[in-house]
Design a protein around this motif. Structure first.
Motif, PDB file in Angstrom:
ATOM      1  N   THR B 338       2.133 -21.829  -1.900  1.00  0.00           N
ATOM      2  CA  THR B 338       1.841 -20.411  -2.121  1.00  0.00           C
ATOM      3  C   THR B 338       0.351 -20.188  -2.359  1.00  0.00           C
ATOM      4  OG1 THR B 338       2.471 -20.708  -4.420  1.00  0.00           O
ATOM      5  CG2 THR B 338       4.092 -19.689  -2.979  1.00  0.00           C
ATOM      6  N   LEU B 339      -0.308 -21.205  -2.899  1.00  0.00           N
ATOM      7  CA  LEU B 339      -1.755 -21.089  -3.074  1.00  0.00           C
ATOM      8  C   LEU B 339      -2.434 -20.918  -1.714  1.00  0.00           C
ATOM      9  CD1 LEU B 339      -4.276 -21.364  -4.956  1.00  0.00           C
ATOM     10  CD2 LEU B 339      -4.237 -23.789  -4.441  1.00  0.00           C
ATOM     11  N   LEU B 340      -1.971 -21.698  -0.757  1.00  0.00           N
ATOM     12  CA  LEU B 340      -2.559 -21.619   0.575  1.00  0.00           C
ATOM     13  C   LEU B 340      -2.283 -20.266   1.232  1.00  0.00           C
ATOM     14  CD1 LEU B 340      -1.695 -25.153   1.949  1.00  0.00           C
ATOM     15  CD2 LEU B 340      -3.962 -24.282   1.442  1.00  0.00           C
ATOM     16  N   LEU B 341      -1.121 -19.705   0.893  1.00  0.00           N
ATOM     17  CA  LEU B 341      -0.743 -18.429   1.528  1.00  0.00           C
ATOM     18  C   LEU B 341      -1.211 -17.216   0.724  1.00  0.00           C
ATOM     19  CD1 LEU B 341       2.889 -19.306   2.681  1.00  0.00           C
ATOM     20  CD2 LEU B 341       0.854 -19.156   4.103  1.00  0.00           C
ATOM     21  N   SER B 342      -1.794 -17.476  -0.450  1.00  0.00           N
ATOM     22  CA  SER B 342      -2.136 -16.348  -1.317  1.00  0.00           C
ATOM     23  C   SER B 342      -3.107 -15.332  -0.687  1.00  0.00           C
ATOM     24  CB  SER B 342      -2.674 -16.841  -2.665  1.00  0.00           C
ATOM     25  OG  SER B 342      -3.813 -17.626  -2.484  1.00  0.00           O
ATOM     26  N   PRO B 343      -4.118 -15.754   0.096  1.00  0.00           N
ATOM     27  CA  PRO B 343      -4.979 -14.724   0.707  1.00  0.00           C
ATOM     28  C   PRO B 343      -4.200 -13.821   1.666  1.00  0.00           C
ATOM     29  CG  PRO B 343      -5.969 -16.902   0.917  1.00  0.00           C
ATOM     30  CD  PRO B 343      -4.575 -17.104   0.448  1.00  0.00           C
ATOM     31  N   LEU B 344      -3.276 -14.427   2.407  1.00  0.00           N
ATOM     32  CA  LEU B 344      -2.468 -13.631   3.339  1.00  0.00           C
ATOM     33  C   LEU B 344      -1.559 -12.683   2.566  1.00  0.00           C
ATOM     34  CD1 LEU B 344      -1.437 -16.396   5.912  1.00  0.00           C
ATOM     35  CD2 LEU B 344      -3.175 -14.635   6.182  1.00  0.00           C
ATOM     36  N   ALA B 345      -0.985 -13.193   1.485  1.00  0.00           N
ATOM     37  CA  ALA B 345      -0.089 -12.371   0.667  1.00  0.00           C
ATOM     38  C   ALA B 345      -0.851 -11.193   0.077  1.00  0.00           C
ATOM     39  CB  ALA B 345       0.529 -13.219  -0.430  1.00  0.00           C
ATOM     40  N   TRP B 346      -2.075 -11.455  -0.393  1.00  0.00           N
ATOM     41  CA  TRP B 346      -2.852 -10.371  -0.971  1.00  0.00           C
ATOM     42  C   TRP B 346      -3.275  -9.357   0.076  1.00  0.00           C
ATOM     43  CZ3 TRP B 346      -2.971  -7.896  -5.133  1.00  0.00           C
ATOM     44  CH2 TRP B 346      -2.623  -8.534  -6.318  1.00  0.00           C
ATOM     45  N   THR B 347      -3.623  -9.845   1.263  1.00  0.00           N
ATOM     46  CA  THR B 347      -3.986  -8.927   2.347  1.00  0.00           C
ATOM     47  C   THR B 347      -2.789  -8.027   2.669  1.00  0.00           C
ATOM     48  OG1 THR B 347      -5.335 -10.717   3.192  1.00  0.00           O
ATOM     49  CG2 THR B 347      -4.980  -8.867   4.677  1.00  0.00           C
ATOM     50  N   TYR B 348      -1.619  -8.642   2.741  1.00  0.00           N
ATOM     51  CA  TYR B 348      -0.378  -7.920   3.032  1.00  0.00           C
ATOM     52  C   TYR B 348      -0.119  -6.858   1.964  1.00  0.00           C
ATOM     53  CZ  TYR B 348       4.639  -7.304   4.007  1.00  0.00           C
ATOM     54  OH  TYR B 348       5.870  -6.778   4.309  1.00  0.00           O
ATOM     55  N   ALA B 349      -0.256  -7.277   0.705  1.00  0.00           N
ATOM     56  CA  ALA B 349       0.031  -6.362  -0.401  1.00  0.00           C
ATOM     57  C   ALA B 349      -0.972  -5.209  -0.444  1.00  0.00           C
ATOM     58  CB  ALA B 349      -0.002  -7.131  -1.713  1.00  0.00           C
ATOM     59  N   VAL B 350      -2.253  -5.524  -0.252  1.00  0.00           N
ATOM     60  CA  VAL B 350      -3.286  -4.473  -0.311  1.00  0.00           C
ATOM     61  C   VAL B 350      -3.114  -3.516   0.872  1.00  0.00           C
ATOM     62  CG1 VAL B 350      -5.780  -4.070  -0.124  1.00  0.00           C
ATOM     63  CG2 VAL B 350      -4.919  -5.855  -1.644  1.00  0.00           C
ATOM     64  N   TYR B 351      -2.805  -4.082   2.040  1.00  0.00           N
ATOM     65  CA  TYR B 351      -2.606  -3.254   3.241  1.00  0.00           C
ATOM     66  C   TYR B 351      -1.495  -2.230   3.002  1.00  0.00           C
ATOM     67  CZ  TYR B 351      -0.886  -1.982   7.888  1.00  0.00           C
ATOM     68  OH  TYR B 351      -0.447  -1.278   8.974  1.00  0.00           O
ATOM     69  N   TRP B 352      -0.348  -2.702   2.527  1.00  0.00           N
ATOM     70  CA  TRP B 352       0.775  -1.785   2.331  1.00  0.00           C
ATOM     71  C   TRP B 352       0.536  -0.835   1.154  1.00  0.00           C
ATOM     72  CZ3 TRP B 352       3.791  -0.252   5.869  1.00  0.00           C
ATOM     73  CH2 TRP B 352       4.147  -1.098   6.918  1.00  0.00           C
ATOM     74  N   SER B 353      -0.227  -1.298   0.184  1.00  0.00           N
ATOM     75  CA  SER B 353      -0.569  -0.401  -0.938  1.00  0.00           C
ATOM     76  C   SER B 353      -1.422   0.756  -0.441  1.00  0.00           C
ATOM     77  CB  SER B 353      -1.340  -1.168  -2.018  1.00  0.00           C
ATOM     78  OG  SER B 353      -0.513  -2.127  -2.599  1.00  0.00           O
ATOM     79  N   LEU B 354      -2.346   0.449   0.479  1.00  0.00           N
ATOM     80  CA  LEU B 354      -3.210   1.493   1.030  1.00  0.00           C
ATOM     81  C   LEU B 354      -2.426   2.413   1.955  1.00  0.00           C
ATOM     82  CD1 LEU B 354      -6.440  -0.596   1.806  1.00  0.00           C
ATOM     83  CD2 LEU B 354      -6.172   1.156   0.044  1.00  0.00           C
ATOM     84  N   VAL B 355      -1.608   1.814   2.804  1.00  0.00           N
ATOM     85  CA  VAL B 355      -0.850   2.598   3.794  1.00  0.00           C
ATOM     86  C   VAL B 355       0.121   3.542   3.100  1.00  0.00           C
ATOM     87  CG1 VAL B 355       0.945   2.386   5.561  1.00  0.00           C
ATOM     88  CG2 VAL B 355      -1.113   0.994   5.704  1.00  0.00           C
ATOM     89  N   THR B 356       0.817   3.012   2.115  1.00  0.00           N
ATOM     90  CA  THR B 356       1.814   3.848   1.425  1.00  0.00           C
ATOM     91  C   THR B 356       1.200   4.623   0.252  1.00  0.00           C
ATOM     92  OG1 THR B 356       2.416   1.962   0.048  1.00  0.00           O
ATOM     93  CG2 THR B 356       3.752   2.325   2.010  1.00  0.00           C
ATOM     94  N   GLN B 357      -0.120   4.453   0.083  1.00  0.00           N
ATOM     95  CA  GLN B 357      -0.867   5.116  -1.004  1.00  0.00           C
ATOM     96  C   GLN B 357      -0.181   4.891  -2.359  1.00  0.00           C
ATOM     97  OE1 GLN B 357      -1.253   9.092   0.494  1.00  0.00           O
ATOM     98  NE2 GLN B 357      -2.993   8.557   1.751  1.00  0.00           N
ATOM     99  N   THR B 358       0.151   3.643  -2.608  1.00  0.00           N
ATOM    100  CA  THR B 358       0.822   3.283  -3.869  1.00  0.00           C
ATOM    101  C   THR B 358      -0.044   2.274  -4.622  1.00  0.00           C
ATOM    102  OG1 THR B 358       2.817   3.352  -2.541  1.00  0.00           O
ATOM    103  CG2 THR B 358       3.068   2.590  -4.803  1.00  0.00           C
ATOM    104  N   PRO B 359      -0.749   2.695  -5.646  1.00  0.00           N
ATOM    105  CA  PRO B 359      -1.578   1.727  -6.372  1.00  0.00           C
ATOM    106  C   PRO B 359      -0.792   0.913  -7.400  1.00  0.00           C
ATOM    107  CG  PRO B 359      -1.871   3.903  -7.301  1.00  0.00           C
ATOM    108  CD  PRO B 359      -0.858   4.048  -6.210  1.00  0.00           C
ATOM    109  N   ALA B 360       0.529   1.090  -7.420  1.00  0.00           N
ATOM    110  CA  ALA B 360       1.352   0.469  -8.481  1.00  0.00           C
ATOM    111  C   ALA B 360       1.191  -1.043  -8.532  1.00  0.00           C
ATOM    112  CB  ALA B 360       2.817   0.830  -8.266  1.00  0.00           C
ATOM    113  N   LEU B 361       1.095  -1.660  -7.344  1.00  0.00           N
ATOM    114  CA  LEU B 361       1.042  -3.127  -7.317  1.00  0.00           C
ATOM    115  C   LEU B 361      -0.237  -3.643  -7.984  1.00  0.00           C
ATOM    116  CD1 LEU B 361       2.539  -5.672  -6.118  1.00  0.00           C
ATOM    117  CD2 LEU B 361       0.830  -5.567  -4.332  1.00  0.00           C
TER     118      LEU B 361
END
Lengths: 120, 448
Positions: B338-361
């Motif tokens: 998961t450490l290796l995948l963490s940048p991808l996971a964060w990119t995914y999370a930030v992308y969807w947070s921006l798209v759905t305009q949800t700063p909750a995460l």
């Protein structure tokens, strides 16, 4: 500017709304889960403070009782070997008042050794 | 059958996120339970604390090989040193002030080219009341070999405490460590290692990291699934060390190697336990490159050991606690991925947070980490009120500071992959280099 009359179908277009909704539902679930876990954490934290206080008070009371009883009045008892005694030796020793640990003093000789990897 | 990649990524992200949220919660709950257990344990007299002796448990361990005399109750403190002139006297001073007096100190000087050897010999003369020996290697043989040499030939103690030359012991650390051995199944005790000074951002980061990391050991200790015992102030039964034939020298982290080797004997009868009251302080590294180098060594060594002892993973044997083989070990392996995948996971999370305009995460993650840090500071039994207040002021920066550590860890993981051959085909480690120390010249001058 160039206008394209026909509509362009994006690969993700059909699923975009669905994926967004899934993400939002995940957030909702994680938020609920976090609330449950934080409640559990706070509950155990309260138990921690109460538990520590109870055990601390109990230990203090026991210490006061022990200082009040003269050591000679304590009957001898067979005890399990503590770290101070070898496992092979079971001794009958008088119960001591609760103290941190017997602290024998060890004075070995002062040595300087030299070794090499060949000797290992 | 077509695979919906978006759904697959989503469920992967969701699964890991939920797993870590639960893991995080269990950490905190476990630490609270440990604290109560610890207080209860302290209230029980040592002669009533003992558990049941078993045929082949840590206290009755047998080994094949020459029998050596052991002095009951004696603790052999072994310090591996290589060019440690800046810190060695301070370390010896801290041992000298210990409230537990039955100890001998063995400095394994691994061919230091500085004043280390001379300072130790001076210390012997100035403090003849201490049983202090120096075992000097003729050439640089590596930390594990140096420790083995000192332990095999010169240690007489029933217990062994290893210490780094840049670390200091709390006065009650040895006595507290020994109290855990009232349980005959305890083979080793991990100390509560704290970072000494934190005047810099890196120092503060390491301080927080150590506090949180060591707090997680409380859960592992309660669940009997601890297998990582570091080299600073860890204490073992000598007979257990003889049984496993001391340190292996084929991994970069010989300390973790040793604790895993002992765990392999079966952690129901050879337990590793965390002693929160066994306090030692160590120096943090001073620069970012030094931190990156240290973490590379730790990660490389950890992965080497995980591969070496992979048989523990999902091992159904009754010798092992299920929590070790089905929870702790898989989580340790998973965390590397998961450490290796963490940048991808964060990119995914930030992308969807921006798209759905949800700063909750983002807000939720920040609030959770900050609350966790504050809770850790608040509940740390070894902090003074003043220290607690000072660290609490810095707690809101912890979330950002941990990003630096994530980056360092990620870089280390990538470098491990680049050197993946050595992870499986391990060769003997026979050199070492001490990191730059903050130890002052005052110590040297005082001793000279």
């Amino acid at each position: 500017m160039t206008y394209i009359d026909e509509s362009v179908t994006l690969a993700a277009q059909a699923t975009f709304g669905r994926d967004g909704a899934m993400f939002e539902s995940l957030l909702g679930f994680v938020a609920q889960l976090s609330m449950v876990l934080w409640s559990l954490v706070i509950l155990t934290a309260v138990f921690r403070f109460v538990g520590i206080r109870i055990y601390r008070k109990g230990a203090r009371r026991a210490a006061t009782r022990e200082t009040a009883v003269p050591p000679a009045a304590v009957p001898p008892a067979t005890v399990r070997p503590s770290v101070g005694t070898s496992v092979a030796v079971m001794t009958s020793t008088p119960r001591k008042p609760r103290s941190p640990r017997a602290e024998p003093r060890y004075r070995g000789q002062v040595h300087v050794h030299a070794t090499s990897s060949m000797e290992l | 059958m077509s695979v919906d990649v978006a759904v697959l990524i989503f469920w992967l992200f969701a699964g890991v996120s939920i797993l870590y949220v639960i893991h995080f919660g269990i950490y905190l709950v476990g630490a609270n339970v440990y604290d109560v257990w610890q207080q209860r344990r302290k209230g029980i007299p040592s002669d009533q604390r003992s558990g049941e002796y078993e045929v082949d448990c840590a206290a009755t361990a047998t080994w094949t090989g020459p029998a050596r005399p052991e002095v009951p109750g004696l603790v052999s403190i072994v310090i591996a040193a290589h060019n440690e002139q800046a810190a060695i006297v301070r370390t010896l001073d801290s041992i000298r002030h210990s409230t537990y007096r039955a100890f001998e100190v063995i400095v394994a000087d691994d061919a230091s080219t500085d004043l280390t050897g001379r300072l130790v010999r001076d210390y012997q003369i100035r403090h003849p009341e201490i049983a202090l020996q120096i075992v000097r290697m003729r050439k640089n043989v590596g930390k594990g070999v140096a420790l083995n040499s000192a332990l095999r030939r010169y240690a007489h103690g029933q217990f062994v405490m290893t210490l780094d030359a840049d670390s200091i012991l709390a006065a009650d650390a040895i006595g507290n460590a020994l109290s855990y051995f009232d349980d005959p199944c305890v083979a080793g005790v991990a100390a509560n290692v704290q970072i000494m000074e934190e005047t810099t951002v890196l120092g503060l980061l390491q301080r927080f990291e150590h506090m949180i990391g060591y707090r997680s050991k409380k859960l592992y200790s309660i669940l009997n699934c601890e297998f990582v015992v570091g080299g600073v102030a860890s204490t073992y039964r000598m007979r257990v060390l003889r049984k496993v034939d001391f340190y292996d020298t084929d991994t970069l982290t010989e300390d973790i190697g040793l604790s895993m080797k002992i765990t392999r004997l079966g952690n129901r009868r050879f337990r590793m336990i965390y002693g929160a009251d066994v306090v030692a302080k160590t120096e943090g590294v001073l620069t970012l490159p030094a931190l990156a180098k240290q973490r590379l060594r730790w990660k490389y060594g950890s992965i080497q050991n995980l591969i070496k002892y992979r048989a523990l993973l999902f091992n159904p044997s009754r010798r092992y606690a299920r929590t070790l083989t089905y929870y702790r070990m898989p989580m340790a392996v998973l965390s590397e991925f998961t450490l290796l995948l963490s940048p991808l996971a964060w990119t995914y999370a930030v992308y969807w947070s921006l798209v759905t305009q949800t700063p909750a995460l983002i807000i939720g993650a920040y609030a959770t980490i900050t609350a966790y840090t504050l809770l850790t500071i608040w509940m740390d039994e070894n902090l003074t009120a003043r220290e607690r207040a000072r660290l609490a002021l810095y707690a809101p920066t912890a979330y950002l500071l941990f990003y630096i550590m994530d980056l360092v860890q990620l870089t280390a993981a990538l470098r491990c992959i680049a050197r993946s051959r050595g992870l499986v085909r391990r060769s003997e480690i026979n050199v070492w280099k001490s990191p730059q120390r903050a130890g002052t010249v005052v110590e040297v001058a005082r001793a000279a």
